[in-house]
Scaffold this active site. Sequence first.
Site, PDB file in Angstrom:
ATOM      1  N   ARG A 148       0.845  -1.193   0.000  1.00 32.41           N
ATOM      2  CA  ARG A 148       0.000   0.000   0.000  1.00 32.41           C
ATOM      3  C   ARG A 148       0.880   1.242   0.000  1.00 32.41           C
ATOM      4  NH1 ARG A 148       0.629   1.720   5.348  1.00 32.41           N
ATOM      5  NH2 ARG A 148       0.248   0.153   6.933  1.00 32.41           N
ATOM      6  N   HIS A 195      -1.592   3.627   6.692  1.00 29.69           N
ATOM      7  CA  HIS A 195      -2.649   2.636   6.918  1.00 29.69           C
ATOM      8  C   HIS A 195      -4.031   3.237   6.647  1.00 29.69           C
ATOM      9  CE1 HIS A 195      -5.223  -0.353   8.678  1.00 29.69           C
ATOM     10  NE2 HIS A 195      -5.732   0.571   9.466  1.00 29.69           N
ATOM     11  N   TYR A 240       7.028   3.935  11.149  1.00 27.32           N
ATOM     12  CA  TYR A 240       7.385   2.515  11.102  1.00 27.32           C
ATOM     13  C   TYR A 240       7.885   2.001   9.766  1.00 27.32           C
ATOM     14  CZ  TYR A 240       2.613   2.289   9.265  1.00 27.32           C
ATOM     15  OH  TYR A 240       1.481   2.496   8.530  1.00 27.32           O
TER      16      TYR A 240
END
Lengths: 330, 330, 364, 364
Positions: free
Chosen positions: C265, C269, C278
């Site tokens: 992706r 998120h 992250y």
Amino acid sequence: MATETATRTFTMVQAVREAMQEEMRLDSSVCILGEDVGPRGGVFLCTEGLYAEFGGDRVIDTPLSEAAILGAGLGMAMNGLRPVAEIQFIDFLFPGYDQLYSEIAKMRYRSAGMFKVPMVIRGPYGGGVRGGVYHSQSPEELFAHVPGLKVVIPSNPYDAKGLLISAIRDEDPVVFLEPKRIYRAVKSEVPEGAYTVPIGKAKVVREGTDATLISYGAMLHVALEAADRLKNEGKNVEVIDLRSLVPYDGEAILESVKKTGHAVVVVEAPKLGSFANEISAFIAEKAIEYLEGPIMRVASIDASVPYNIEKYYLPNADRIVQATKKTLEF
Amino acid sequence: MATETATRTFTMVQAVREAMQEEMRLDSSVCILGEDVGPRGGVFLCTEGLYAEFGGDRVIDTPLSEAAILGAGLGMAMNGLRPVAEIQFIDFLFPGYDQLYSEIAKMRYRSAGMFKVPMVIRGPYGGGVRGGVYHSQSPEELFAHVPGLKVVIPSNPYDAKGLLISAIRDEDPVVFLEPKRIYRAVKSEVPEGAYTVPIGKAKVVREGTDATLISYGAMLHVALEAADRLKNEGKNVEVIDLRSLVPYDGEAILESVKKTGHAVVVVEAPKLGSFANEISAFIAEKAIEYLEGPIMRVASIDASVPYNIEKYYLPNADRIVQATKKTLEF
Amino acid sequence: MAAPFKPFTDTPIGYVDNDGSPVAKMKPTLSDDQLKRLYGLMVLCRAIDDRGYIMVRQGRAGFLAQTAGQEASQIGSAFFLEKRDWIFPSHRELGAALTKGMTPGQLLAHVLGKDLDPAKGRNMPSHYGDGELHIVSPSSTVGNKTPAAVGVAMAAHIKKSGEVSMCYIGDGATSEGDTLAAFNLAGVFKSPVIFAVQNNQYAISIDAKHQTASRTFAEKAAAFGFDGYLVDGNDVVACAEITKFAIDRARAGEGPTLIEFLTYRYGPHSSADDDSRYRKKEELELWRNTRDPITRMKKYLTRQGLWDDAAEAKLQDEVKAAVEKGLAEAEASPLPAPETVFDHVYATLLPHQIEEKIEIFGHA
Amino acid sequence: MAAPFKPFTDTPIGYVDNDGSPVAKMKPTLSDDQLKRLYGLMVLCRAIDDRGYIMVRQGRAGFLAQTAGQEASQIGSAFFLEKRDWIFPSHRELGAALTKGMTPGQLLAHVLGKDLDPAKGRNMPSHYGDGELHIVSPSSTVGNKTPAAVGVAMAAHIKKSGEVSMCYIGDGATSEGDTLAAFNLAGVFKSPVIFAVQNNQYAISIDAKHQTASRTFAEKAAAFGFDGYLVDGNDVVACAEITKFAIDRARAGEGPTLIEFLTYRYGPHSSADDDSRYRKKEELELWRNTRDPITRMKKYLTRQGLWDDAAEAKLQDEVKAAVEKGLAEAEASPLPAPETVFDHVYATLLPHQIEEKIEIFGHA
Ligand SMILES: Cc1ncc(C[n+]2csc(CCOP(=O)(O)OP(=O)(O)O)c2C)c(N)n1
Ligand SMILES: Cc1ncc(C[n+]2csc(CCOP(=O)(O)OP(=O)(O)O)c2C)c(N)n1
Ligand SMILES: [Mg+2]
Ligand SMILES: [Mg+2]
């Protein structure tokens, strides 16, 4: 000469984080586990910085399974640690509900005290943030009705820190629910260093003589708003912040209701079967002779939480004012 | 000339079985799934003979997973079937609770009615059979508080058959709890052929004027025993069998309480947070002016169900008598 | 059925490599027209996704989980489904919903929570559903849809309806007990269900290595007695071909298949996430710049002589028009009436709800 | 560590065959004394189990899930555990509890729900637990103990205590989501935990074929990145050897192991079951008459020159005496006091409990 303790204006997120951080510094058995609690710092940043300070053995990112989080926490607690399990949204606890219901809550009882579970299960709950069906729920009743669990819900940063420290030090599993709607919206002074707010003690947040509003969490602030409005109409309303649901402070409730003669319980959960009933039934059993009107419940409607028209779902000050007047004018 | 319908003296197990059998004969979309429901006939024999009659496509033995049973039932219901999912003991529903809480209950709402779940979740519940911590629980409140679910609990074979047929025909998911303690202990006349008992209607089981005992399931019989004893002491007590918890029959409750002025709610669950509270709070909100004493709750103690000393855990007629006298003598 | 694919491989099955060249051994069965339609859907999907993102920035949408980067795996996997077939989307299946037949107007109305959303804005954005199209409005609860996807397939099997159930789950979702219990159920009943694992390599901040110790997600199928395939999820041809294979198997009564679509992706998120905490920018750039499913397919089509600048210009115009039209429809659509807050909890309002409704709205 | 065993085999690992002959290639590392102790424990276990059954028939116990037939897999697997190690028994682990150190008196007191039961009769019979011995009083809820077994192992790892966690699950329990989610967790953290699958081939009436479509239960471990071993669960030598191997690996930080013990239960599922409804008498007779773990071990010991009639007579006397003594202790033990019904819900009584207690017992 007494040492001065620094006090800061904190959000609830900061208060919760500091409670964990300080306890982890004081007690090496305290650890954290959950989804994205490590380098990500939690999706609401409640664990921000803790992975850096304490490392991956004490701030544990788990795979995506609430049953694994809760069950692992249980095992860790049985084996000498004091885990604080973060559930990312309390709505997502339910794939792991059996771990709470059958295992964590009943371990001490079924083993006649041979095994204990000093564990905290914390997570954001409640609506008002456009979270829709699954990021908005208030399922506290589904924890409160399970013997073996304690249930705590703070309404402000000061209490959040003090109650969370109490919860971490408690010998029993404590479900600690954080009203996400006021994670940042409500601030208060929070002292540095460890202090506790006792589990099981309510707080009279506003004194009054005409009626008693009993609430907790985010709804407490809506109740206070209603109290303000009632004040303008000349009604002097007492507001109690329950803070703990299990155990709850029956004495504080009775004392107030005996004085005012009217009780209104405000919760955010859907009404049918909600924790408001416990309080109402308790009053109806213990103090009915003092009542001068019906015990009113103000709650969400009996539906799920819709994303787009949530405001018709949630209780608001209007509804609290109406309910209070209904019992006052009885 | 009206056709005579044969009536037999049935146990609750027989009544439940016949309800499923007759509905399966009438409607080919009705099917059963669960653990050991096939050749084994269910551990309480509620599905005995059905596998032989309807085959493995309609009486489906599943692997050992309640999440799989409930979730599969949900999918089957969405895709045109009317599954009746048996949970072997309702205590074991909880590994699948999320399927009920997040999926089955909320499917219609979150899809704005595009998908519906005509499904029954049935299983034995309750204590009094030396079942210990995990074969004795009464978690009805944990279903009743979930919007989207209906909850039904029969107290006798006649109602069991009629209510189960109603549940199977209902367009919504119905949790149908069978008090295992009276699976065979209570018998009644049960007519052949389909008849329904409406969901949401209570029944006045015994008329009286002095106080109202409200109960359901196995506890109804304990309440009746208490009513007998009170009768001997000259107290004329009305007993209401709630039969449905969601929706419950508020009118029947109010009518009785307005007449008697005293209410005692009897449930088998641990008291804190129990469904007794809903009834008590409802009365306290709607009929407080008719009350001449506190609304009493009689429930199990706030603990798990111990195997060996269970009788100190459960409510009994003594405790109901005491509670009734307490409000009568107020 | 002769199996053209080998299950449980270590290297992803692919038809088109990163720079749009055909992989020697793999000959597509797809027609030229199908190849072009796949490409067109991907471009349209990206455009709708971008539009949703703008809505978030404008404060008109409260949430969005973007699909960008995963177009091939979503659209390829949904391409051969028939109307009667079922989709259980997760919280990121714009591409699948579009391919199954939802209109840009419906999709954007969903993002805005408007009445034109078939689910009337009940769910947060990115939770697409449509009853007519058998797209099951998802919960946000990761993984827990999987048993119902199997149940739908079990019913299809019992009714002999020939329906196939397609269940989208993320890499993260494979850790949930309900997902795994459902795999087991499907194996036992040989149900016509496909588990489409969208392995975008992250579950919020948790990378696949911290999600499971198995080498691939595909191999989890073996634990439950059926086959799993690892596929290049950015190769829309491979995604469509492998899924066609699995659909045919399911319809032929050969049971469930798990397909792992290896993809990535681009966005965080969700609109509420900060992915810099992250993951490395370089990793994202690598995927976006060298493995993009749309760019790759365009190169492939061009190389195959099926595409040129004129075709591209025409497509872009069509896409733009479709999105504008959808946007206009979505904007014109009202919010559902406040009173509907009580609807669809049950088939009909229950007495206590009627009382509440009167209390709040003054009428039943 | 050099691996003496191969994971994921189709044929069960065995040391001793059905008629007590050593399997050519497998040389036990167990000492003679250990071999004899294993046999003695099995005989004692069977005798206690029989005694429990009598109690049920007498109406003195409300329930029993018999162990008979599974002595080798339970006792062999528990044999090398140290006191500090943890056991998570299921609802049938008499043999494991005995091997870990519970006395016949405690075990029979548990069946009677007496005070001498370390768990004070809180649980139904056959749910053995002891805090001192790290035997975790189980719930009846199948499978849901597994995450906690991993949690105990995670804590052991964090504390570097060297403890190993041994989790007993049935074939049926492997279908529960919590079990599978726990497997995944253990794989990710390489936790010192052993999953001892007691495959007695039935979960009440459901046979293993209807429980899962995988060929073995052992192979499920692969889905979570660790090894699984299939073992002859009626061969106590094999059971002990393979478990020793797994324990050593766990202590050495090499992570989890799944062991499938292929065995058979002789009794019905429990005292409440009627197994004639779902299994053939012939099948039971086959296992009982030709594969019994006790008979087999006795033949083996005899063949190895380690056992004779005198030794057997002495053992039978000892066992009889131990059971009689245990029974006397259990019978002499009182029921827990009624007031204790309130104890151990929490560390201390909460206010509402005190009130309830006064209501019922007249004192706090
Ligand atoms: C049961 C549950 N736990 C946690 C969450 C919060 N959450 C939302 S999406 C997500 C990660 C999902 O990862 P994956 O399955 O890989 O899907 P992706 O988002 O990558 O498409 C998490 C943890 C949730 N929605 N449901
Ligand atoms: C969650 C749950 N579901 C159902 C049951 C009822 N039940 C008790 S034992 C059992 C079968 C267990 O089979 P298995 O795991 O193979 O263990 P075994 O009894 O064969 O030793 C079932 C279904 C239960 N105890 N818990
Ligand atoms: Mg992912
Ligand atoms: Mg078994």
